[in-house]
Each structure stands twice: as structure tokens, then as C-alpha cells.
Design a protein around this motif. Structure first.
Motif, PDB file in Angstrom:
ATOM      1  N   THR A  39       0.925  -1.231  -0.006  1.00 33.31           N
ATOM      2  CA  THR A  39       0.039   0.005  -0.097  1.00 33.31           C
ATOM      3  C   THR A  39       0.813   1.107  -0.035  1.00 33.31           C
ATOM      4  OG1 THR A  39      -1.704  -1.371   1.072  1.00 33.31           O
ATOM      5  CG2 THR A  39      -1.679   1.231   1.188  1.00 33.31           C
ATOM      6  N   ALA A  40       1.914   1.017   0.732  1.00 32.18           N
ATOM      7  CA  ALA A  40       2.900   2.333   0.736  1.00 32.18           C
ATOM      8  C   ALA A  40       3.508   2.678  -0.716  1.00 32.18           C
ATOM      9  CB  ALA A  40       3.899   2.336   1.959  1.00 32.18           C
ATOM     10  N   ALA A  41       3.822   1.534  -1.315  1.00 31.99           N
ATOM     11  CA  ALA A  41       4.427   1.764  -2.523  1.00 31.99           C
ATOM     12  C   ALA A  41       3.446   2.260  -3.543  1.00 31.99           C
ATOM     13  CB  ALA A  41       4.998   0.314  -3.012  1.00 31.99           C
ATOM     14  N   VAL A  42       2.362   1.690  -3.441  1.00 33.71           N
ATOM     15  CA  VAL A  42       1.348   2.357  -4.486  1.00 33.71           C
ATOM     16  C   VAL A  42       0.916   3.625  -4.317  1.00 33.71           C
ATOM     17  CG1 VAL A  42      -1.067   1.704  -3.642  1.00 33.71           C
ATOM     18  CG2 VAL A  42      -0.664   1.487  -6.042  1.00 33.71           C
ATOM     19  N   GLN A  43       0.781   4.220  -2.937  1.00 34.41           N
ATOM     20  CA  GLN A  43       0.871   5.586  -2.517  1.00 34.41           C
ATOM     21  C   GLN A  43       1.687   6.493  -3.024  1.00 34.41           C
ATOM     22  OE1 GLN A  43       0.586   5.050   1.805  1.00 34.41           O
ATOM     23  NE2 GLN A  43      -1.814   5.694   1.789  1.00 34.41           N
ATOM     24  N   GLN A  44       3.082   5.847  -2.927  1.00 36.01           N
ATOM     25  CA  GLN A  44       4.253   6.842  -3.427  1.00 36.01           C
ATOM     26  C   GLN A  44       3.873   6.670  -5.091  1.00 36.01           C
ATOM     27  OE1 GLN A  44       8.131   4.530  -2.869  1.00 36.01           O
ATOM     28  NE2 GLN A  44       8.962   6.601  -2.766  1.00 36.01           N
ATOM     29  N   GLU A  45       3.574   5.779  -5.725  1.00 37.89           N
ATOM     30  CA  GLU A  45       3.376   5.727  -7.283  1.00 37.89           C
ATOM     31  C   GLU A  45       2.124   6.713  -7.637  1.00 37.89           C
ATOM     32  OE1 GLU A  45       4.429   4.714 -11.030  1.00 37.89           O
ATOM     33  OE2 GLU A  45       5.248   4.099  -9.010  1.00 37.89           O
ATOM     34  N   LEU A  46       1.230   6.750  -6.768  1.00 32.65           N
ATOM     35  CA  LEU A  46       0.083   7.661  -7.096  1.00 32.65           C
ATOM     36  C   LEU A  46       0.575   9.085  -7.028  1.00 32.65           C
ATOM     37  CD1 LEU A  46      -2.853   6.211  -5.233  1.00 32.65           C
ATOM     38  CD2 LEU A  46      -2.308   5.813  -7.761  1.00 32.65           C
ATOM     39  N   LEU A  47       1.393   9.696  -5.839  1.00 32.87           N
ATOM     40  CA  LEU A  47       1.940  10.632  -5.666  1.00 32.87           C
ATOM     41  C   LEU A  47       2.956  11.246  -6.905  1.00 32.87           C
ATOM     42  CD1 LEU A  47       2.417  10.715  -2.033  1.00 32.87           C
ATOM     43  CD2 LEU A  47       0.624  11.945  -3.145  1.00 32.87           C
ATOM     44  N   LYS A  48       3.631  10.137  -7.245  1.00 35.69           N
ATOM     45  CA  LYS A  48       4.500  10.552  -8.252  1.00 35.69           C
ATOM     46  C   LYS A  48       3.611  10.787  -9.741  1.00 35.69           C
ATOM     47  CE  LYS A  48       6.484   7.114 -11.042  1.00 35.69           C
ATOM     48  NZ  LYS A  48       7.308   6.135 -11.676  1.00 35.69           N
ATOM     49  N   LEU A  49       2.778  10.200  -9.901  1.00 30.77           N
ATOM     50  CA  LEU A  49       2.052  10.509 -11.113  1.00 30.77           C
ATOM     51  C   LEU A  49       1.163  11.915 -10.800  1.00 30.77           C
ATOM     52  CD1 LEU A  49      -0.113   6.991 -11.875  1.00 30.77           C
ATOM     53  CD2 LEU A  49       1.155   8.390 -13.455  1.00 30.77           C
ATOM     54  N   ALA A  50       0.503  12.220  -9.701  1.00 31.08           N
ATOM     55  CA  ALA A  50      -0.003  13.426  -9.368  1.00 31.08           C
ATOM     56  C   ALA A  50       1.268  14.301  -9.365  1.00 31.08           C
ATOM     57  CB  ALA A  50      -0.278  13.381  -8.024  1.00 31.08           C
ATOM     58  N   GLY A  51       2.437  14.136  -9.310  1.00 35.24           N
ATOM     59  CA  GLY A  51       3.290  15.440  -9.528  1.00 35.24           C
ATOM     60  C   GLY A  51       3.660  15.554 -10.802  1.00 35.24           C
TER      61      GLY A  51
END
Length: 166
Positions: A39-51
Motif C-alpha cells: 500500500t505504501a508503494a502504490v501511494q508513492q506511485e500515485l503521488l509520483k503520477l500526481a506530480g
């Protein structure tokens, strides 16, 4: 008289029972830790996409036309992202345009206004957290236990009733 040495059956059964108790405690705890790490890894991926979306908008004045294919080494337009990879997929990440009420189209398509976006991460199996991030500031995760848990996230309308902010 010869003295026999070794373990009795009772002693061996006690040792096996102790190991079973440790395993019964350790295995679920380990699995829960793996789920939290995923879950932490996918959260990081979502924030990368948002950026990357914000970066794209600063150059193009709209989110319209954004395609994450360059982030993942693809040449064809991407409608969704398998995370972490298609061979070990645990989540499906989808990025959509939510500029118009009731309309959810891909940002890379020719439809939509490109003014607001939403990214959902839907797990492949129950027990994991489903996540939603939007350009309007919604960041939530909801435990996926049954399909009804994902209704709001699948519709990009907000968090589920049992969701928490992150």
C-alpha cells in the motif's frame, strides 16, 4: 544396564506445539506487514503520477493529453498501469478526467476538458487497501473486503464510508 538417551514423545510434542503457536502469530503479522508495504508503494506511485500531472499542466495549461507511457517505458497509449508489474500485479492504477459531472474519460483521449483528474488504485485481491487521489485534494484509502467497498472509488466520487485519509 544401558541408559537410553533422547527425547520423549511428550517433549517432542511440546516443542512442535510451541513452534505452531509462534507460526500462528508470526504468519498473519508478516502478511499484514507485506500488505502495508504494498500500500505504501502504490501511494508513492500515485503521488509520483500526481506530480507528473502538475508538471504537465504547468507546461500545457491543461491536464488534457497527459499519457503516463513515458514513465513506464511504453510506446502505446496507456489506459491503466499494472503495479508493480504485469507479472506480479497487485494493483491496477487508472487515471481519468473528471472535469465534467458524471464523465470519466482518460486524459490521453480526445474527449474531456482536462481541468480535473482522479487516480484510483484498485487491488487485485481482497484485504488490500483501494486508494483514490484527485486534483481536488481527496486522498483516501478504503479496505477492500467486498465489492461494495469500492463503489465510490470506482466512480471517482470520493471515499467509502470505512475509508481513512492519507
Amino acid at each position: 544396564m544401558k541408559k537410553n538417551t533422547g527425547f520423549t514423545l511428550i517433549e517432542l510434542m511440546v516443542v512442535v506445539m510451541i513452534i505452531a503457536i509462534f507460526a500462528a502469530i508470526a504468519i498473519p503479522s508478516y502478511q499484514a506487514q507485506i500488505r502495508r508495504a504494498d500500500t505504501a508503494a502504490v501511494q508513492q506511485e500515485l503521488l509520483k503520477l500526481a506530480g507528473q500531472l502538475e508538471r504537465y499542466k504547468s507546461q500545457n495549461f491543461s491536464y488534457h493529453g497527459f499519457d503516463p507511457k513515458y514513465l513506464y517505458g511504453q510506446t502505446l497509449a496507456m489506459s491503466s498501469v499494472d503495479f508493480p508489474s504485469s507479472t506480479n500485479k497487485k494493483y491496477t492504477i487508472t487515471l481519468v478526467d473528471i472535469s465534467e459531472t458524471g464523465r470519466t474519460t482518460l486524459l490521453a483521449s480526445s474527449a474531456g476538458l482536462g481541468q480535473r483528474w482522479a487516480i484510483s488504485a484498485i487491488p487485485e485481491t481482497t484485504g488490500y487497501d483501494a486508494l483514490l487521489v484527485t486534483s481536488t485534494g481527496i486522498k483516501c484509502k478504503s479496505k477492500y473486503l467486498v465489492a461494495n467497498d469500492l463503489t465510490n472509488i470506482n466512480n471517482y466520487t470520493g471515499c467509502a464510508t470505512n475509508a481513512e485519509r492519507w
